[in-house]
Design a protein around this motif. Structure first.
Motif, PDB file in Angstrom:
ATOM      1  N   LEU A  25       0.816  -1.215   0.000  1.00 33.15           N
ATOM      2  CA  LEU A  25       0.000   0.000   0.000  1.00 33.15           C
ATOM      3  C   LEU A  25       0.846   1.259   0.000  1.00 33.15           C
ATOM      4  CD1 LEU A  25      -2.815   1.409   0.372  1.00 33.15           C
ATOM      5  CD2 LEU A  25      -2.428   1.198   2.839  1.00 33.15           C
ATOM      6  N   TYR A  26       2.016   1.224   0.627  1.00 30.85           N
ATOM      7  CA  TYR A  26       2.822   2.429   0.791  1.00 30.85           C
ATOM      8  C   TYR A  26       3.517   2.851  -0.507  1.00 30.85           C
ATOM      9  CZ  TYR A  26       2.453   0.996   5.743  1.00 30.85           C
ATOM     10  OH  TYR A  26       2.003   0.595   6.975  1.00 30.85           O
ATOM     11  N   GLY A  27       3.692   1.919  -1.411  1.00 31.85           N
ATOM     12  CA  GLY A  27       4.300   2.248  -2.697  1.00 31.85           C
ATOM     13  C   GLY A  27       5.788   2.554  -2.632  1.00 31.85           C
ATOM     14  N   ASN A  28       6.456   2.119  -1.569  1.00 36.41           N
ATOM     15  CA  ASN A  28       7.884   2.436  -1.442  1.00 36.41           C
ATOM     16  C   ASN A  28       8.738   1.219  -1.059  1.00 36.41           C
ATOM     17  OD1 ASN A  28       7.152   2.198   1.290  1.00 36.41           O
ATOM     18  ND2 ASN A  28       7.141   4.409   1.634  1.00 36.41           N
ATOM     19  N   GLU A  29       8.272   0.027  -1.393  1.00 35.98           N
ATOM     20  CA  GLU A  29       9.048  -1.173  -1.100  1.00 35.98           C
ATOM     21  C   GLU A  29      10.410  -1.137  -1.787  1.00 35.98           C
ATOM     22  OE1 GLU A  29       5.858  -4.777  -0.592  1.00 35.98           O
ATOM     23  OE2 GLU A  29       5.919  -3.774  -2.549  1.00 35.98           O
ATOM     24  N   ALA A  30      10.431  -0.726  -3.049  1.00 33.67           N
ATOM     25  CA  ALA A  30      11.696  -0.695  -3.791  1.00 33.67           C
ATOM     26  C   ALA A  30      12.674   0.282  -3.156  1.00 33.67           C
ATOM     27  CB  ALA A  30      11.437  -0.319  -5.252  1.00 33.67           C
ATOM     28  N   GLU A  31      12.177   1.407  -2.669  1.00 37.35           N
ATOM     29  CA  GLU A  31      13.041   2.402  -2.047  1.00 37.35           C
ATOM     30  C   GLU A  31      13.647   1.872  -0.746  1.00 37.35           C
ATOM     31  OE1 GLU A  31      11.062   4.159  -5.210  1.00 37.35           O
ATOM     32  OE2 GLU A  31      10.134   3.089  -3.546  1.00 37.35           O
ATOM     33  N   VAL A  32      12.865   1.109   0.002  1.00 40.59           N
ATOM     34  CA  VAL A  32      13.413   0.456   1.195  1.00 40.59           C
ATOM     35  C   VAL A  32      14.547  -0.492   0.789  1.00 40.59           C
ATOM     36  CG1 VAL A  32      12.918  -1.197   3.043  1.00 40.59           C
ATOM     37  CG2 VAL A  32      11.305   0.663   2.569  1.00 40.59           C
ATOM     38  N   GLY A  33      14.317  -1.241  -0.270  1.00 44.47           N
ATOM     39  CA  GLY A  33      15.358  -2.141  -0.763  1.00 44.47           C
ATOM     40  C   GLY A  33      16.622  -1.413  -1.174  1.00 44.47           C
ATOM     41  N   HIS A  34      16.456  -0.286  -1.871  1.00 48.40           N
ATOM     42  CA  HIS A  34      17.619   0.510  -2.271  1.00 48.40           C
ATOM     43  C   HIS A  34      18.407   0.959  -1.044  1.00 48.40           C
ATOM     44  CE1 HIS A  34      15.276   1.757  -6.148  1.00 48.40           C
ATOM     45  NE2 HIS A  34      15.810   0.549  -6.248  1.00 48.40           N
ATOM     46  N   ALA A  35      17.708   1.398  -0.008  1.00 45.70           N
ATOM     47  CA  ALA A  35      18.369   1.865   1.206  1.00 45.70           C
ATOM     48  C   ALA A  35      19.158   0.737   1.862  1.00 45.70           C
ATOM     49  CB  ALA A  35      17.335   2.426   2.180  1.00 45.70           C
ATOM     50  N   VAL A  36      18.575  -0.432   1.894  1.00 47.15           N
ATOM     51  CA  VAL A  36      19.247  -1.586   2.512  1.00 47.15           C
ATOM     52  C   VAL A  36      20.546  -1.906   1.781  1.00 47.15           C
ATOM     53  CG1 VAL A  36      19.047  -4.077   2.880  1.00 47.15           C
ATOM     54  CG2 VAL A  36      17.158  -2.546   3.517  1.00 47.15           C
ATOM     55  N   ARG A  37      20.511  -1.819   0.469  1.00 46.33           N
ATOM     56  CA  ARG A  37      21.719  -2.143  -0.301  1.00 46.33           C
ATOM     57  C   ARG A  37      22.794  -1.051  -0.192  1.00 46.33           C
ATOM     58  NH1 ARG A  37      17.625  -4.669  -3.077  1.00 46.33           N
ATOM     59  NH2 ARG A  37      17.003  -2.891  -4.368  1.00 46.33           N
ATOM     60  N   LYS A  38      22.367   0.169   0.112  1.00 51.10           N
ATOM     61  CA  LYS A  38      23.318   1.287   0.175  1.00 51.10           C
ATOM     62  C   LYS A  38      23.845   1.575   1.583  1.00 51.10           C
ATOM     63  CE  LYS A  38      21.628   3.998  -3.775  1.00 51.10           C
ATOM     64  NZ  LYS A  38      21.046   5.309  -4.171  1.00 51.10           N
ATOM     65  N   CYS A  39      23.201   1.054   2.601  1.00 50.59           N
ATOM     66  CA  CYS A  39      23.442   1.530   3.967  1.00 50.59           C
ATOM     67  C   CYS A  39      24.751   1.058   4.575  1.00 50.59           C
ATOM     68  CB  CYS A  39      22.285   1.130   4.877  1.00 50.59           C
ATOM     69  SG  CYS A  39      22.213  -0.644   5.236  1.00 50.59           S
ATOM     70  N   GLY A  40      25.344  -0.002   4.006  1.00 51.84           N
ATOM     71  CA  GLY A  40      26.601  -0.501   4.542  1.00 51.84           C
ATOM     72  C   GLY A  40      26.455  -1.503   5.672  1.00 51.84           C
ATOM     73  N   ILE A  41      25.216  -1.837   6.039  1.00 54.39           N
ATOM     74  CA  ILE A  41      24.961  -2.836   7.076  1.00 54.39           C
ATOM     75  C   ILE A  41      24.619  -4.163   6.412  1.00 54.39           C
ATOM     76  CG2 ILE A  41      23.458  -3.472   9.007  1.00 54.39           C
ATOM     77  CD1 ILE A  41      25.267  -1.143   9.663  1.00 54.39           C
ATOM     78  N   ASP A  42      25.159  -5.245   6.934  1.00 47.89           N
ATOM     79  CA  ASP A  42      24.879  -6.573   6.383  1.00 47.89           C
ATOM     80  C   ASP A  42      23.382  -6.839   6.405  1.00 47.89           C
ATOM     81  OD1 ASP A  42      24.499  -9.582   6.432  1.00 47.89           O
ATOM     82  OD2 ASP A  42      26.670  -9.485   6.167  1.00 47.89           O
ATOM     83  N   ARG A  43      22.859  -7.354   5.296  1.00 47.55           N
ATOM     84  CA  ARG A  43      21.423  -7.640   5.189  1.00 47.55           C
ATOM     85  C   ARG A  43      20.928  -8.483   6.356  1.00 47.55           C
ATOM     86  NH1 ARG A  43      17.047  -8.614   5.855  1.00 47.55           N
ATOM     87  NH2 ARG A  43      15.415  -9.396   4.492  1.00 47.55           N
ATOM     88  N   LYS A  44      21.729  -9.430   6.818  1.00 50.68           N
ATOM     89  CA  LYS A  44      21.290 -10.329   7.883  1.00 50.68           C
ATOM     90  C   LYS A  44      21.095  -9.614   9.214  1.00 50.68           C
ATOM     91  CE  LYS A  44      23.381 -14.445   5.814  1.00 50.68           C
ATOM     92  NZ  LYS A  44      24.405 -15.503   5.951  1.00 50.68           N
ATOM     93  N   GLU A  45      21.633  -8.412   9.330  1.00 52.04           N
ATOM     94  CA  GLU A  45      21.477  -7.646  10.566  1.00 52.04           C
ATOM     95  C   GLU A  45      20.215  -6.788  10.557  1.00 52.04           C
ATOM     96  OE1 GLU A  45      24.910  -5.507  11.891  1.00 52.04           O
ATOM     97  OE2 GLU A  45      26.285  -7.006  11.047  1.00 52.04           O
ATOM     98  N   LEU A  46      19.505  -6.783   9.425  1.00 51.88           N
ATOM     99  CA  LEU A  46      18.312  -5.958   9.285  1.00 51.88           C
ATOM    100  C   LEU A  46      17.057  -6.830   9.256  1.00 51.88           C
ATOM    101  CD1 LEU A  46      19.663  -3.526   6.561  1.00 51.88           C
ATOM    102  CD2 LEU A  46      19.499  -3.096   9.017  1.00 51.88           C
ATOM    103  N   PHE A  47      15.973  -6.285   9.754  1.00 50.34           N
ATOM    104  CA  PHE A  47      14.689  -6.982   9.799  1.00 50.34           C
ATOM    105  C   PHE A  47      13.701  -6.175   8.971  1.00 50.34           C
ATOM    106  CE2 PHE A  47      10.656  -8.426  11.389  1.00 50.34           C
ATOM    107  CZ  PHE A  47      10.858  -9.715  11.844  1.00 50.34           C
TER     108      PHE A  47
END
Length: 283
Positions: free
Chosen positions: A55-77
């Motif tokens: 509904l929020y229309g920003n799933e892809a943007e969340v994904g972009h942030a996760v890939r750019k943030c420098g934190i290992d994906r496994k550390e994020l929920f």
């Protein structure tokens, strides 16, 4: 006494080894041109849990942030939600799978996938849950749950759910809307309660009781509300696109609200009249 908490604290989901961070970051109505930056700011501030939805229309943007943030994906929920089913069970499944791909790519996963609403009727709710169970079995989501479900909706699931209880129920929760019937049911069954609108969309910022407590503790009204949620064993999902507020909303682990003051906040409950979005149906 209130439990000693830290921003690294987690809760274990029912009948699962998956752990959910106690503090989440919401992105409802975060514009697509802002959401990525807000998520990165949240991660820098210590959040490890981001909550989005179809509904929020920003799933892809969340994904972009996760890939750019420098934190290992496994550390994020990462959480998302499906609002309505497709025309067939297969289309419903594909609709959910597309969200996973938007957030974490073809081979990725989300940590929690929720049925967003009860509004599609009994058959729609069933179709969406079965689609999420399929993703769960395939490892495309590590946990599954519901949102805006009352007791009757959670009981209804027993007829078809292989995964029961749902790991999470995300409902509106704050001092003016405590949803005591649904909350008690979730506690009885070990279902984690997530609190959306924990800041009441700032509509209570001038409330005398809240302002007095903020002054007493030397905190903002938002910090009082987030700390209240944490001490209720809810998982609050505060939302902001303001970098300073994002940071401040995570700075809630250096004080405790006393039992007496928690009782004062508990006394603000207006039941259904206090909801600004949704008071769930329980019967």
């Amino acid at each position: 006494m209130a439990p000693k908490l830290s921003i690294a604290d987690v809760l274990t989901l029912p009948k699962s080894t998956v752990k959910i961070p106690r503090l989440g970051f919401g992105v409802y109505k975060s514009p697509t041109n802002q959401c990525e930056e807000s998520c990165i700011n949240a991660i820098r501030a210590g959040y490890r849990h981001i909550d989005t939805a179809q509904l929020y229309g920003n799933e892809a943007e969340v994904g972009h942030a996760v890939r750019k943030c420098g934190i290992d994906r496994k550390e994020l929920f990462l959480t998302t939600k499906i609002l309505t089913p497709g025309d067939t069970p297969e289309e419903t499944y594909k609709k959910a799978l597309e969200s996973v791909r938007k957030i974490d790519g073809e081979e990725g996963y989300v940590d929690l996938f929720l049925v967003h609403s009860t509004g599609s009727g009994a058959e729609g709710r069933k179709d969406m849950w079965l689609a999420l169970e399929r993703l769960f079995a395939e490892g495309k989501t590590r946990a599954i749950g519901v949102s805006n479900y009352g007791v009757k909706h959670m009981e209804e699931m027993k007829a078809y759910a292989k995964t029961w209880p749902p790991h999470v129920n995300q409902i509106e929760l704050h001092p003016w809307c405590q949803q005591k019937t649904a909350a008690a049911y979730c506690k009885e069954h070990g279902i984690i309660l997530e609190a959306f609108c924990p800041l009441v969309r700032n509509k209570k910022a001038s409330n005398t009781v809240l302002v007095n407590l903020a002054n007493k503790y030397g905190k903002t009204t938002c910090q009082i509300l987030i700390r209240y949620s944490l001490q209720k064993d809810w998982v609050p999902l505060p939302k902001s696109d303001n970098p300073d507020r994002i940071k401040a909303n995570a700075e809630v682990f250096d004080f405790d609200i006393t039992d007496d003051d928690m009782a004062v906040l508990d006394g603000l409950d207006e039941e259904a009249g206090g909801a600004i979005v949704k008071f769930v149906g329980n019967e």
